[in-house]
Design an enzyme around this catalytic site. Sequence first.
Site, PDB file in Angstrom:
ATOM      1  N   GLU A  40       0.814  -1.217   0.000  1.00 18.93           N
ATOM      2  CA  GLU A  40       0.000   0.000   0.000  1.00 18.93           C
ATOM      3  C   GLU A  40       0.850   1.271   0.000  1.00 18.93           C
ATOM      4  OE1 GLU A  40      -3.010  -0.219  -0.650  1.00 18.93           O
ATOM      5  OE2 GLU A  40      -3.367  -2.337  -0.234  1.00 18.93           O
ATOM      6  N   ASP A 131      -1.379  -1.813  -9.741  1.00 21.19           N
ATOM      7  CA  ASP A 131      -2.140  -3.025  -9.457  1.00 21.19           C
ATOM      8  C   ASP A 131      -2.275  -3.902 -10.698  1.00 21.19           C
ATOM      9  OD1 ASP A 131      -3.220  -2.494  -6.628  1.00 21.19           O
ATOM     10  OD2 ASP A 131      -3.767  -0.664  -7.698  1.00 21.19           O
TER      11      ASP A 131
END
Length: 462
Positions: A40, A131
Amino acid sequence: FYESILACIHSRDRLGQIRAYKRHLEQLFQTQVRGMWVPERVWEQSFAGDIAEAGMEYTLLDDTHFRNAGLHDDELHGYQLTEEDGRLLKVFAGGERLRYLIPYRDPQETIDYCREIANRLPNSVLVFGDDGEKFGVWPGSKDLVFRDGWLRRFFTALRDNRDWLQVTTMAETVDHVSPAGRVYLPDASYREMTEWALPTDKQSHFRHLIHEQEQRHDWYRVKQFMRAGFWRNFLVKYPEANQMYSRMLQVSRRVEEASTTADTHQAAKLVEDARRELYRAQCNCPYWHGAFGGLYLPHLRNAIYARLIAADTLLERAAGRRGPWVDVQAEDFNLDARKEVRLAGDRMVGYLAPGRGGHLYELDIRAIQVNLLATLNRRPEPYHDRIRQHAGQASSASGGGVDPNGGVCFKQPDLDQKLQYDGWPRKSLVDHFFQPGLLFDAFAQGHGELGDFTEGVFQSKL
């Protein structure tokens, strides 16, 4: 190994997780692993030392982190050196522009952007890291990337421009390109994450402020100095996240202690099994909440507790406990500077908080590895305002499908009427004293409470 946010785990567990994953990947792929992804992109400068000590040469963060440190865009086309206690780490800046171009824009726009940088700054290195779900998993992405041929056209464009554009890796870059400079990066994550970490009212205020500032003619100069919240404050915003976090730290401490006292091969094996369960319980998903479910999804909270309960039970076995037993301890288990009571035995573990209503806030059943009190309070969230704004428009969209509200799609009608908030923790042994004649509906709305028994301080005796 298990995608832990580094700010959420002890330094020894950072080292253990990184080294364990490095060993696994090197055995699996028969190659040297030299770099890592920071989960993250939650960054604190002290992580540099742990990452380097664990055997990593380089990592990747958002270019936002570097702008927050005061770097100019032209200083981000390569990698920087940073350090902690003299341990060096190479840090790449992942390009925000590339994240928006790939795969949402025509491949030629990516080529044009690369050419513009190459003409101004020869031998620059542009980094894309994002991602994998963007390439087929997120809604509409499979059709775009595969059916409509975006991926094939993208690779073809890279190949057609290979006379001046070279596709490379970060490992090759650190071997052949000098660092662009040296930097110390402030605490940060990606932009949305820092907003989600703010309290609900401050989050709404921050977004309104950003919207106002975007109208300024010099917004591009001001933008890098606008910063939101700090990831660790998710543990303040959501007490339930702190309960998992503090429980995980207890298990981590006990694993470390047991690893030094295990006196037989069997005990040592049990401790290592407990360590693996601990690492699994450090997976980041349930410890925070943003635009996705996270903490709000019961199966994620239950998964964390299942692994913590499994680790706890393995540690008791390693300590030689057999048959029926019971143990009572009083310590500050949830990091609030007050003592809680841990009532543990061979079949279950309970945690009580005399300093807060005498609540039973965790009840673990060892046999099925379930915390019966892995509950969650209903509380305001910024997106609830959008539900209220579009109240009454949901009937045609119930069940999903086409979104008639310009970005707001309801799965059931009258969702706004289901927004209720809890006035006390949804735990056990919460004492209520009611006004005479109180109706249930009024109680459900949080009215009619007498005294401070729900969260007051209770005297306790062991």
